[in-house]
Design a protein around this motif. Structure first.
Motif, PDB file in Angstrom:
ATOM      1  N   GLY A 100       0.825  -1.200   0.000  1.00 18.73           N
ATOM      2  CA  GLY A 100       0.000   0.000   0.000  1.00 18.73           C
ATOM      3  C   GLY A 100       0.854   1.243   0.000  1.00 18.73           C
ATOM      4  N   ASN A 101       0.371   2.304   0.579  1.00 22.17           N
ATOM      5  CA  ASN A 101       1.076   3.580   0.633  1.00 22.17           C
ATOM      6  C   ASN A 101       2.181   3.509   1.685  1.00 22.17           C
ATOM      7  OD1 ASN A 101       1.922   6.246   1.047  1.00 22.17           O
ATOM      8  ND2 ASN A 101      -0.092   7.062   0.557  1.00 22.17           N
ATOM      9  N   SER A 102       3.432   3.502   1.231  1.00 26.17           N
ATOM     10  CA  SER A 102       4.555   3.281   2.145  1.00 26.17           C
ATOM     11  C   SER A 102       4.696   4.374   3.200  1.00 26.17           C
ATOM     12  CB  SER A 102       5.850   3.138   1.349  1.00 26.17           C
ATOM     13  OG  SER A 102       6.130   4.322   0.632  1.00 26.17           O
ATOM     14  N   TYR A 103       4.135   5.548   2.949  1.00 27.26           N
ATOM     15  CA  TYR A 103       4.184   6.613   3.966  1.00 27.26           C
ATOM     16  C   TYR A 103       3.512   6.134   5.246  1.00 27.26           C
ATOM     17  CZ  TYR A 103       3.357  11.097   6.273  1.00 27.26           C
ATOM     18  OH  TYR A 103       3.318  12.121   7.181  1.00 27.26           O
ATOM     19  N   TYR A 104       2.501   5.288   5.092  1.00 25.29           N
ATOM     20  CA  TYR A 104       1.732   4.833   6.255  1.00 25.29           C
ATOM     21  C   TYR A 104       2.283   3.553   6.858  1.00 25.29           C
ATOM     22  CZ  TYR A 104      -1.465   8.529   5.089  1.00 25.29           C
ATOM     23  OH  TYR A 104      -1.996   9.761   4.846  1.00 25.29           O
ATOM     24  N   TYR A 105       3.418   3.072   6.381  1.00 28.46           N
ATOM     25  CA  TYR A 105       4.139   2.055   7.134  1.00 28.46           C
ATOM     26  C   TYR A 105       5.598   2.443   7.323  1.00 28.46           C
ATOM     27  CZ  TYR A 105       4.941  -0.184   2.469  1.00 28.46           C
ATOM     28  OH  TYR A 105       5.246  -0.464   1.169  1.00 28.46           O
ATOM     29  N   TYR A 106       5.815   3.743   7.439  1.00 23.09           N
ATOM     30  CA  TYR A 106       7.146   4.253   7.768  1.00 23.09           C
ATOM     31  C   TYR A 106       7.584   3.689   9.123  1.00 23.09           C
ATOM     32  CZ  TYR A 106      10.941   7.545   8.592  1.00 23.09           C
ATOM     33  OH  TYR A 106      12.171   8.103   8.827  1.00 23.09           O
ATOM     34  N   THR A 107       6.669   3.708  10.076  1.00 24.76           N
ATOM     35  CA  THR A 107       6.935   3.129  11.395  1.00 24.76           C
ATOM     36  C   THR A 107       6.152   1.830  11.521  1.00 24.76           C
ATOM     37  OG1 THR A 107       7.194   5.332  12.342  1.00 24.76           O
ATOM     38  CG2 THR A 107       6.842   3.505  13.868  1.00 24.76           C
ATOM     39  N   MET A 108       6.833   0.796  11.925  1.00 20.65           N
ATOM     40  CA  MET A 108       6.208  -0.511  12.115  1.00 20.65           C
ATOM     41  C   MET A 108       6.566  -1.035  13.488  1.00 20.65           C
ATOM     42  SD  MET A 108       6.785  -2.206   8.339  1.00 20.65           S
ATOM     43  CE  MET A 108       5.568  -3.496   8.554  1.00 20.65           C
ATOM     44  N   ALA A 109       5.693  -1.873  14.011  1.00 16.73           N
ATOM     45  CA  ALA A 109       5.911  -2.372  15.365  1.00 16.73           C
ATOM     46  C   ALA A 109       5.298  -3.752  15.530  1.00 16.73           C
ATOM     47  CB  ALA A 109       5.308  -1.415  16.384  1.00 16.73           C
ATOM     48  N   TRP A 110       5.783  -4.453  16.525  1.00 18.23           N
ATOM     49  CA  TRP A 110       5.237  -5.740  16.924  1.00 18.23           C
ATOM     50  C   TRP A 110       4.569  -5.612  18.286  1.00 18.23           C
ATOM     51  CZ3 TRP A 110       4.773  -9.758  13.760  1.00 18.23           C
ATOM     52  CH2 TRP A 110       5.620  -9.853  12.659  1.00 18.23           C
ATOM     53  N   PHE A 111       3.389  -6.187  18.375  1.00 19.94           N
ATOM     54  CA  PHE A 111       2.652  -6.280  19.624  1.00 19.94           C
ATOM     55  C   PHE A 111       2.271  -7.744  19.831  1.00 19.94           C
ATOM     56  CE2 PHE A 111       1.751  -1.824  20.711  1.00 19.94           C
ATOM     57  CZ  PHE A 111       2.112  -1.199  19.533  1.00 19.94           C
ATOM     58  N   ILE A 155      10.227  -0.170  14.905  1.00 20.62           N
ATOM     59  CA  ILE A 155      11.297   0.260  14.020  1.00 20.62           C
ATOM     60  C   ILE A 155      10.760   1.357  13.111  1.00 20.62           C
ATOM     61  CG2 ILE A 155      10.824  -1.642  12.402  1.00 20.62           C
ATOM     62  CD1 ILE A 155      13.911  -1.649  11.844  1.00 20.62           C
ATOM     63  N   ALA A 156      11.444   2.497  13.114  1.00 18.05           N
ATOM     64  CA  ALA A 156      11.047   3.621  12.271  1.00 18.05           C
ATOM     65  C   ALA A 156      11.963   3.633  11.056  1.00 18.05           C
ATOM     66  CB  ALA A 156      11.157   4.924  13.025  1.00 18.05           C
ATOM     67  N   PHE A 157      11.385   3.398   9.893  1.00 18.00           N
ATOM     68  CA  PHE A 157      12.101   3.153   8.658  1.00 18.00           C
ATOM     69  C   PHE A 157      13.106   2.038   8.939  1.00 18.00           C
ATOM     70  CE2 PHE A 157      14.968   4.153   5.044  1.00 18.00           C
ATOM     71  CZ  PHE A 157      14.056   3.820   4.068  1.00 18.00           C
ATOM     72  N   SER A 158      14.393   2.265   8.851  1.00 19.62           N
ATOM     73  CA  SER A 158      15.336   1.185   9.170  1.00 19.62           C
ATOM     74  C   SER A 158      16.380   1.624  10.180  1.00 19.62           C
ATOM     75  CB  SER A 158      16.046   0.724   7.899  1.00 19.62           C
ATOM     76  OG  SER A 158      15.145   0.169   6.982  1.00 19.62           O
ATOM     77  N   THR A 159      16.088   2.696  10.890  1.00 21.53           N
ATOM     78  CA  THR A 159      17.124   3.270  11.746  1.00 21.53           C
ATOM     79  C   THR A 159      16.754   3.214  13.222  1.00 21.53           C
ATOM     80  OG1 THR A 159      16.130   5.419  11.267  1.00 21.53           O
ATOM     81  CG2 THR A 159      18.042   4.774   9.958  1.00 21.53           C
ATOM     82  N   TYR A 160      15.691   3.878  13.624  1.00 19.95           N
ATOM     83  CA  TYR A 160      15.326   3.964  15.031  1.00 19.95           C
ATOM     84  C   TYR A 160      14.611   2.698  15.468  1.00 19.95           C
ATOM     85  CZ  TYR A 160      12.927   5.581  19.232  1.00 19.95           C
ATOM     86  OH  TYR A 160      12.466   5.710  20.506  1.00 19.95           O
ATOM     87  N   THR A 161      15.047   2.123  16.575  1.00 20.66           N
ATOM     88  CA  THR A 161      14.381   0.957  17.153  1.00 20.66           C
ATOM     89  C   THR A 161      14.128   1.195  18.639  1.00 20.66           C
ATOM     90  OG1 THR A 161      16.485  -0.157  17.618  1.00 20.66           O
ATOM     91  CG2 THR A 161      15.390  -0.692  15.527  1.00 20.66           C
TER      92      THR A 161
END
Length: 123
Positions: free
Chosen positions: A26-37, A51-57
């Motif tokens: 889909g629109n990659s802007y809306y999965y810039y930040t991904m997380a596991w719950f 993880i925010a893009f590929s840098t911040y965890t």
């Protein structure tokens, strides 16, 4: 706008490892930040790793040092490497995603969710 599909769950013995995947489209802007719950029966949904893009965890204390979050180079797939699994890790694991700016493991701040994948750890 975003579809998330988790895979990789299953049954494993205590001390074992699993790697979960979450494929985003889909629109990659809306999965810039991904997380596991995860959510165990009778318990609240718990944030594990972000993880925010590929840098911040960011990790929850309960999994820090045992779980590692990462993304592929294109940023479309997120992984959760889970080592030294314990019985208390048994739960349904969910992938979540949203636009930039989400830096906390707060389920209320993520708009897009996958259907979940079950992880069962036995002794």
């Amino acid at each position: 706008q975003v579809q998330l599909v988790e895979s990789g769950g299953g049954s494993v013995q205590s001390g074992g490892s699993l790697r979960l995947s979450c494929a985003a489209s889909g629109n990659s802007y809306y999965y810039y930040t991904m997380a596991w719950f995860r959510q165990a029966p009778g318990k609240e949904r718990e944030g594990l790793a972000l993880i925010a893009f590929s840098t911040y965890t960011k990790y929850a204390e309960s999994v820090n040092g045992r779980f590692t979050v990462s993304r592929d180079n294109a940023g479309n797939t997120m992984y959760l490497q889970m080592n030294s699994l314990k019985r208390e890790d048994t739960a349904m694991y969910y992938c979540a995603a949203d636009a930039p700016g989400r830096l906390e493991l707060d389920a209320n701040t993520f708009k897009y969710w996958g259907q979940g994948t079950q992880v069962t750890v036995s002794s």
